[in-house]
Design a protein around this motif. Structure first.
Motif, PDB file in Angstrom:
ATOM      1  N   VAL A  77      15.899 -27.349   7.350  1.00  0.00           N
ATOM      2  CA  VAL A  77      15.390 -28.524   6.623  1.00  0.00           C
ATOM      3  C   VAL A  77      15.306 -28.220   5.130  1.00  0.00           C
ATOM      4  N   GLY A  78      14.879 -27.011   4.787  1.00  0.00           N
ATOM      5  CA  GLY A  78      14.796 -26.619   3.390  1.00  0.00           C
ATOM      6  C   GLY A  78      13.939 -25.389   3.224  1.00  0.00           C
ATOM      7  N   PRO A  79      13.923 -24.817   2.021  1.00  0.00           N
ATOM      8  CA  PRO A  79      13.078 -23.648   1.765  1.00  0.00           C
ATOM      9  C   PRO A  79      11.602 -24.022   1.837  1.00  0.00           C
ATOM     10  N   ALA A  80      10.772 -23.033   2.144  1.00  0.00           N
ATOM     11  CA  ALA A  80       9.346 -23.289   2.349  1.00  0.00           C
ATOM     12  C   ALA A  80       8.680 -23.898   1.118  1.00  0.00           C
ATOM     13  N   HIS A  81       9.171 -23.598  -0.069  1.00  0.00           N
ATOM     14  CA  HIS A  81       8.601 -24.182  -1.277  1.00  0.00           C
ATOM     15  C   HIS A  81       8.770 -25.694  -1.296  1.00  0.00           C
ATOM     16  N   ASP A  82       9.816 -26.188  -0.648  1.00  0.00           N
ATOM     17  CA  ASP A  82      10.173 -27.602  -0.718  1.00  0.00           C
ATOM     18  C   ASP A  82       9.912 -28.360   0.581  1.00  0.00           C
ATOM     19  N   VAL A  83       9.355 -27.687   1.578  1.00  0.00           N
ATOM     20  CA  VAL A  83       9.053 -28.311   2.870  1.00  0.00           C
ATOM     21  C   VAL A  83       7.637 -27.926   3.264  1.00  0.00           C
ATOM     22  N   THR A  84       6.828 -28.931   3.605  1.00  0.00           N
ATOM     23  CA  THR A  84       5.461 -28.674   4.051  1.00  0.00           C
ATOM     24  C   THR A  84       5.302 -29.136   5.492  1.00  0.00           C
ATOM     25  N   PHE A  85       4.700 -28.275   6.307  1.00  0.00           N
ATOM     26  CA  PHE A  85       4.517 -28.555   7.733  1.00  0.00           C
ATOM     27  C   PHE A  85       3.033 -28.492   8.088  1.00  0.00           C
ATOM     28  N   VAL A  86       2.582 -29.443   8.908  1.00  0.00           N
ATOM     29  CA  VAL A  86       1.266 -29.350   9.539  1.00  0.00           C
ATOM     30  C   VAL A  86       1.461 -29.509  11.044  1.00  0.00           C
ATOM     31  N   PRO A  87       0.657 -28.825  11.863  1.00  0.00           N
ATOM     32  CA  PRO A  87       0.887 -28.813  13.311  1.00  0.00           C
ATOM     33  C   PRO A  87       0.365 -30.061  14.008  1.00  0.00           C
ATOM     34  N   GLY A  88       0.947 -30.317  15.190  1.00  0.00           N
ATOM     35  CA  GLY A  88       0.517 -31.408  16.047  1.00  0.00           C
ATOM     36  C   GLY A  88       0.001 -30.899  17.381  1.00  0.00           C
ATOM     37  N   ASN A  89      -0.387 -31.814  18.246  1.00  0.00           N
ATOM     38  CA  ASN A  89      -0.991 -31.422  19.515  1.00  0.00           C
ATOM     39  C   ASN A  89      -0.022 -30.647  20.413  1.00  0.00           C
ATOM     40  N   HIS A  90       1.274 -30.963  20.373  1.00  0.00           N
ATOM     41  CA  HIS A  90       2.234 -30.207  21.184  1.00  0.00           C
ATOM     42  C   HIS A  90       2.412 -28.786  20.660  1.00  0.00           C
ATOM     43  N   ASP A  91       2.105 -28.575  19.395  1.00  0.00           N
ATOM     44  CA  ASP A  91       2.174 -27.228  18.821  1.00  0.00           C
ATOM     45  C   ASP A  91       0.964 -26.387  19.211  1.00  0.00           C
ATOM     46  N   ALA A  92      -0.043 -27.032  19.806  1.00  0.00           N
ATOM     47  CA  ALA A  92      -1.244 -26.345  20.282  1.00  0.00           C
ATOM     48  C   ALA A  92      -1.418 -26.603  21.779  1.00  0.00           C
TER      49      ALA A  92
ATOM     50  N   VAL B 201      18.023 -35.471   9.531  1.00  0.00           N
ATOM     51  CA  VAL B 201      17.836 -34.459   8.479  1.00  0.00           C
ATOM     52  C   VAL B 201      18.961 -34.544   7.457  1.00  0.00           C
ATOM     53  N   ASN B 202      20.184 -34.727   7.911  1.00  0.00           N
ATOM     54  CA  ASN B 202      21.306 -34.843   6.977  1.00  0.00           C
ATOM     55  C   ASN B 202      21.169 -36.077   6.096  1.00  0.00           C
ATOM     56  N   ASP B 203      20.664 -37.155   6.667  1.00  0.00           N
ATOM     57  CA  ASP B 203      20.469 -38.366   5.872  1.00  0.00           C
ATOM     58  C   ASP B 203      19.384 -38.153   4.818  1.00  0.00           C
ATOM     59  N   ILE B 204      18.321 -37.461   5.196  1.00  0.00           N
ATOM     60  CA  ILE B 204      17.266 -37.136   4.224  1.00  0.00           C
ATOM     61  C   ILE B 204      17.856 -36.325   3.070  1.00  0.00           C
ATOM     62  N   LYS B 205      18.609 -35.302   3.392  1.00  0.00           N
ATOM     63  CA  LYS B 205      19.168 -34.448   2.349  1.00  0.00           C
ATOM     64  C   LYS B 205      20.117 -35.219   1.436  1.00  0.00           C
ATOM     65  N   ALA B 206      20.812 -36.209   1.989  1.00  0.00           N
ATOM     66  CA  ALA B 206      21.740 -37.003   1.182  1.00  0.00           C
ATOM     67  C   ALA B 206      21.013 -37.807   0.113  1.00  0.00           C
ATOM     68  N   HIS B 207      19.690 -38.023   0.296  1.00  0.00           N
ATOM     69  CA  HIS B 207      18.895 -38.757  -0.691  1.00  0.00           C
ATOM     70  C   HIS B 207      18.201 -37.822  -1.686  1.00  0.00           C
ATOM     71  N   HIS B 208      18.398 -36.525  -1.537  1.00  0.00           N
ATOM     72  CA  HIS B 208      17.929 -35.517  -2.497  1.00  0.00           C
ATOM     73  C   HIS B 208      16.433 -35.657  -2.828  1.00  0.00           C
ATOM     74  N   PRO B 209      15.566 -35.641  -1.807  1.00  0.00           N
ATOM     75  CA  PRO B 209      14.132 -35.709  -2.114  1.00  0.00           C
ATOM     76  C   PRO B 209      13.658 -34.449  -2.824  1.00  0.00           C
ATOM     77  N   ASP B 210      12.575 -34.590  -3.568  1.00  0.00           N
ATOM     78  CA  ASP B 210      11.971 -33.427  -4.217  1.00  0.00           C
ATOM     79  C   ASP B 210      11.182 -32.574  -3.227  1.00  0.00           C
ATOM     80  N   HIS B 211      10.725 -33.200  -2.144  1.00  0.00           N
ATOM     81  CA  HIS B 211       9.933 -32.471  -1.156  1.00  0.00           C
ATOM     82  C   HIS B 211      10.047 -33.196   0.179  1.00  0.00           C
ATOM     83  N   ILE B 212       9.882 -32.445   1.269  1.00  0.00           N
ATOM     84  CA  ILE B 212       9.942 -33.000   2.618  1.00  0.00           C
ATOM     85  C   ILE B 212       8.672 -32.606   3.357  1.00  0.00           C
ATOM     86  N   ALA B 213       8.000 -33.591   3.955  1.00  0.00           N
ATOM     87  CA  ALA B 213       6.794 -33.361   4.757  1.00  0.00           C
ATOM     88  C   ALA B 213       7.134 -33.550   6.231  1.00  0.00           C
ATOM     89  N   VAL B 214       6.682 -32.605   7.058  1.00  0.00           N
ATOM     90  CA  VAL B 214       6.887 -32.662   8.509  1.00  0.00           C
ATOM     91  C   VAL B 214       5.506 -32.613   9.156  1.00  0.00           C
TER      92      VAL B 214
END
Length: 296
Positions: free
Chosen positions: A87-102, A51-64
């Motif tokens: 990871v970041g504010p909800a405006h800048d981070v998008t999450f979709v669930p996986g099988n372990h989340d269900a 996560v720290n490495d991602i932030k060091a590259h200053h992406p406009d958005h992060i998908a999980v």
């Protein structure tokens, strides 16, 4: 230029304490598996470095793309929201669930209250899939393939309602000149040997893409770097997977993630993918390679 980062399958540890009644059925198997094996492969400190490495590259958005949990214990949900906030504010981070989340049927009841801000469309509620988030010329389309399955199964399913709504969304976004990125946990193509982990309606999903198109599909689940080119109405659609963002071993690859630099190019798009991650024998996160995915 828009820079999108993609990570998946963080499998947050440590496992919280569990009551006996919480470990009925499939959870008991998952609980034992975590303590016998998985906790040695999924490391919090590794995830923090990613996560720290991602932030060091200053992406406009992060998908999980899912599997933030392990066996969906009640005590896993609040820490997962805390982690998403880091990871970041909800405006800048998008999450979709996986099988372990269900992992169990009642787990989905917790999604809205804990992750709703991160999987909410611009004009839809937090419990609606597919959802769309427009960020500049980029449209993030969230699908859920997360379903509760029997023990030793990790299959997913999009389902008829989402598959019915998806074509109109894709056509509208194409007409608006958007670069369409579909986020889903399960891959649209699964090796025959992994049939117990497959997306069960993958053929129907691929048919929607073949007829209506998308510019990029991002997924997790397999815990490996992967690239499959799917058929689209006017060319190929890259479907890209990433390893677990916390892994230091196990059945998949070492922890990693991807960056996508997306820009208009004439009447089309240019998308350069950079893969970053750990390598054996080193704690450093390094470039693993670059690849052009789309061009005018």
């Amino acid at each position: 230029m828009f820079v999108l980062a993609h990570l998946s399958d963080p499998h947050l540890g440590p496992m919280p304490s569990a009551r006996i009644r919480d470990l009925a059925g499939k959870r008991a198997i998952g609980y034992m598996n975590w303590h016998r094996r998985r906790k040695t492969f999924h490391r919090t400190e590794v995830l923090s470095r990613i996560v720290n490495d991602i932030k060091a590259h200053h992406p406009d958005h992060i998908a999980v793309t899912g599997d933030i949990l392990n066996i969906a214990l009640p005590g896993e949900f609040a820490p997962s929201r805390v982690w998403l906030d880091t990871v970041g504010p909800a405006h800048d981070v998008t999450f979709v669930p996986g099988n372990h989340d269900a992992y169990v049927r009642k787990a989905a009841r917790e999604w809205h209250s804990h992750w709703g801000d991160f999987m909410k469309g611009d004009t839809t509620s937090a419990d609606q899939f597919p959802f769309v988030r427009r960020r500049g010329d980029i449209a993030l389309i969230g699908l859920s393939s997360a379903i509760t399955t029997a023990p030793f199964m990790a299959t997913g399913k999009i389902g008829a309602p989402q598959l019915h709504a998806l074509p109109e969304l894709l056509d509208k976004l194409a007409a608006d000149g958007m670069f369409r990125v579909i986020l889903i946990h399960h891959p649209p193509v699964t090796k025959p040997a992994h049939r117990f982990k497959r997306l069960m309606d993958a053929a129907k999903f691929r048919d929607v893409l073949r007829r209506h198109g998308a510019e990029l599909v991002l997924h997790g689940h397999d815990h490996i770097h992967s690239l499959v080119m799917l058929d689209g109405p006017s060319g190929k659609i890259p479907a890209v997977g990433v390893p677990s963002a916390s892994a230091i071993g196990g059945e998949g690859e070492l922890a990693g993630y991807n960056l996508y630099a997306i820009a208009k190019a004439g009447n089309g798009w240019r998308c350069e993918m950079t893969s970053r991650g750990l390598t054996h024998g080193s704690d450093l996160i390094v470039d693993l390679g670059k690849q052009e995915l789309a061009a005018a």
